[in-house]
Design an enzyme around this catalytic site. Structure first.
Site, PDB file in Angstrom:
ATOM      1  N   GLU A 327      -3.756  -2.356   2.486  1.00  0.00           N
ATOM      2  CA  GLU A 327      -2.683  -2.433   3.374  1.00  0.00           C
ATOM      3  C   GLU A 327      -1.352  -3.132   2.306  1.00  0.00           C
ATOM      4  O   GLU A 327      -0.394  -2.966   2.302  1.00  0.00           O
ATOM      5  CB  GLU A 327      -2.619  -3.443   4.540  1.00  0.00           C
ATOM      6  CG  GLU A 327      -3.597  -2.782   5.492  1.00  0.00           C
ATOM      7  CD  GLU A 327      -3.165  -1.358   5.909  1.00  0.00           C
ATOM      8  OE1 GLU A 327      -1.917  -1.051   5.910  1.00  0.00           O
ATOM      9  OE2 GLU A 327      -3.753  -0.298   6.407  1.00  0.00           O
ATOM     10  N   ASP A 410      -5.463   2.777  -2.296  1.00  0.00           N
ATOM     11  CA  ASP A 410      -6.790   2.555  -2.625  1.00  0.00           C
ATOM     12  C   ASP A 410      -6.994   2.198  -3.989  1.00  0.00           C
ATOM     13  O   ASP A 410      -7.714   1.082  -4.277  1.00  0.00           O
ATOM     14  CB  ASP A 410      -7.741   3.836  -2.253  1.00  0.00           C
ATOM     15  CG  ASP A 410      -7.807   3.973  -0.926  1.00  0.00           C
ATOM     16  OD1 ASP A 410      -7.680   3.084  -0.056  1.00  0.00           O
ATOM     17  OD2 ASP A 410      -8.541   5.173  -0.582  1.00  0.00           O
TER      18      ASP A 410
END
Length: 466
Positions: A327, A410
């Protein structure tokens, strides 16, 4: 036959061509969506055993549960989508919009506001339209919550909690929607030739204010937010935030388990005032669903159900940090700012085109407004109907961009050394949320704003093995 159709089409008045085009495009989009959903349902029906490449990350019991859950959701989506399309078509064919506008005029007239008070009539129209939408959508929402989500172990609400929540959402929405709409209509009316610039600036300010106050003042009206207790997890979150210069000020845990066992995490805030919010269902140590039922305070145990069928839901601290690393990657890589810029560029373009088109009487006549051209109706016609082809293309482009951003986030978590923990967290979250890891490629390309699980795991695999 095509030549004859072309001649007949050319002979139609402009307003009829506009109306027919809107209806045809709406049904074309619906049929395209139905085709994609059919392809995906076929995947759910035929993929009854865990594929070989998933053998190491998903057991057969979870695979079957997720298959049945997604199949039920897809079937529900088909019928609710068909109802929505038929309802919208009947409203247009039967003149529902001009009827509701006249009814709004009668109501505001009884209250002492004549036709010259267009903004008052617009607000009554908006209130009636949203009330109609809420009432007609209620049975579908009830079925989704108390049949589908209940059947698969996600619903945590009682009927009383559901209705109290729905009424509260409607009231809060009106408290925001009606004042904002009235100011927007006023700005458009007094803005002169460059009203679209002022209207865009107003919506920009409103969106920034709402983003700023949502988690502090609006979300707590529906869910309880508590500061994350002092401890190892909070220290690790603060250390990670500091390592990437994320200006973290507070970390909250929200009691999402009061309404659903689905999990999530997000951050919000501008400039040097960032906050992180973790759903209790994301945290293995804090999830109420991992604990035996106990009597709640203030009768809370009467509002929500205590279920223990999803034992050991959530992630360990290391996995929570990996999810947060992902995030925070969105922030560090500028994805949040890029999305805001794209949104505002689109908003400005739409207001500019609205300024160009608002003077076309044929647009109003196409939807039954022959004598008046109310500003609110113009906004609805142009933004909802005329722009619908553009909105479909834009939506697809944003979906593609979102998948790209997810891979980049990611990769950022991987650079923080969180590849192994993110790998296991993605598997756990997929299991907790009964996500089905097999998808039709066209359905996935068109709908998935997040890459399929296997693609994300494959991207993390090399770093995980190092």
């Amino acid at each position: 036959a095509m030549a004859l159709f072309g001649e007949l089409w050319a002979e139609l008045p402009a307003e009829r061509r506009i109306f027919c085009s809107v209806l045809l495009f709406s049904w074309a989009v619906y049929l395209w969506e139905a085709f994609l959903a059919h392809r995906q349902r076929r995947v759910y029906r035929t993929t009854t055993h865990v594929p070989q490449e998933l053998g190491q990350i998903m057991d057969s019991e979870t695979f079957e549960k997720s298959r049945l859950y997604q199949l039920d959701k897809s079937t529900f989506s088909f019928w609710s989508g068909l109802y929505s399309e038929v309802e919208g078509t009947m409203i247009l064919l039967c003149g529902g919009i001009p009827f509701l506008w006249k009814l709004s005029g009668q109501i505001s007239g009884h209250a002492g506001f004549g036709p010259e008070y267009e903004i008052i009539q617009s607000l009554v129209f908006l209130l009636l339209a949203t009330l109609f939408s809420a009432v007609t959508g209620l049975p579908w929402s009830l079925y989704n919550t108390f049949v589908i989500e209940e059947k698969h172990g996600f619903n945590q609400q009682t009927l009383g909690f559901f209705f109290k929540d729905a009424i509260k959402k409607f009231v809060v929405t009106q408290c925001i929607l009606l004042p904002v709409t009235s100011l927007l209509l006023y700005i458009i009316k007094i803005g002169g030739d460059y009203f679209f610039i002022y209207a865009w600036l107003f919506t920009l300010v409103v969106s920034l204010v709402l983003v700023t106050i949502y988690a502090d003042y609006i979300a707590p009206l529906f869910d309880k937010f508590i500061p994350l207790p002092e401890g190892e997890l909070k220290q690790q979150i603060e250390t990670m935030a500091k390592s990437i210069d994320f200006p973290l000020t507070k970390v909250y845990v929200v009691e999402g388990s009061k309404r659903s066992s689905h999990s999530n995490a997000y951050f919000y805030g501008f400039f040097k005032n960032k906050r992180i919010v973790l759903f209790d269902t994301l945290l293995e140590e804090y999830s109420a669903l991992n604990k035996e039922p106990t009597g709640g305070e203030d009768g809370e145990n009467e509002e929500t159900k205590s279920k223990t069928k999803n034992k050991k839901q959530g992630c360990k601290n290391e996995e929570v940090l990996a999810v947060l690393g992902h995030e925070l990657g969105h922030w560090k890589l500028g994805h949040t700012v890029k999305n805001i810029i794209i949104s505002q560029m689109n908003s400005f373009l739409c207001f500019f085109l609205f300024a160009v088109l608002i003077g076309q009487k044929e647009l109003f006549a196409a939807f039954g407004f022959y004598d008046t051209q109310p500003t609110l109706i113009g906004l609805m016609i142009i933004f909802q109907f005329i722009f619908s082809p553009y909105n479909e293309v834009l939506s697809f482009c944003l979906t593609v961009l979102s998948r790209r951003f997810e891979f980049q986030a990611d990769a950022f978590a991987k650079e923080l050394g969180k590849a192994k923990d993110l790998y296991s967290a993605l598997i756990k979250l997929n299991k907790d949320n009964l996500g089905f890891p097999v998808s039709d490629w066209i359905f996935s390309m068109w709908h998935y704003s997040h890459p399929p699980l296997l693609e994300r795991l494959q991207a993390l695999k090399d770093a995980k093995q190092e």
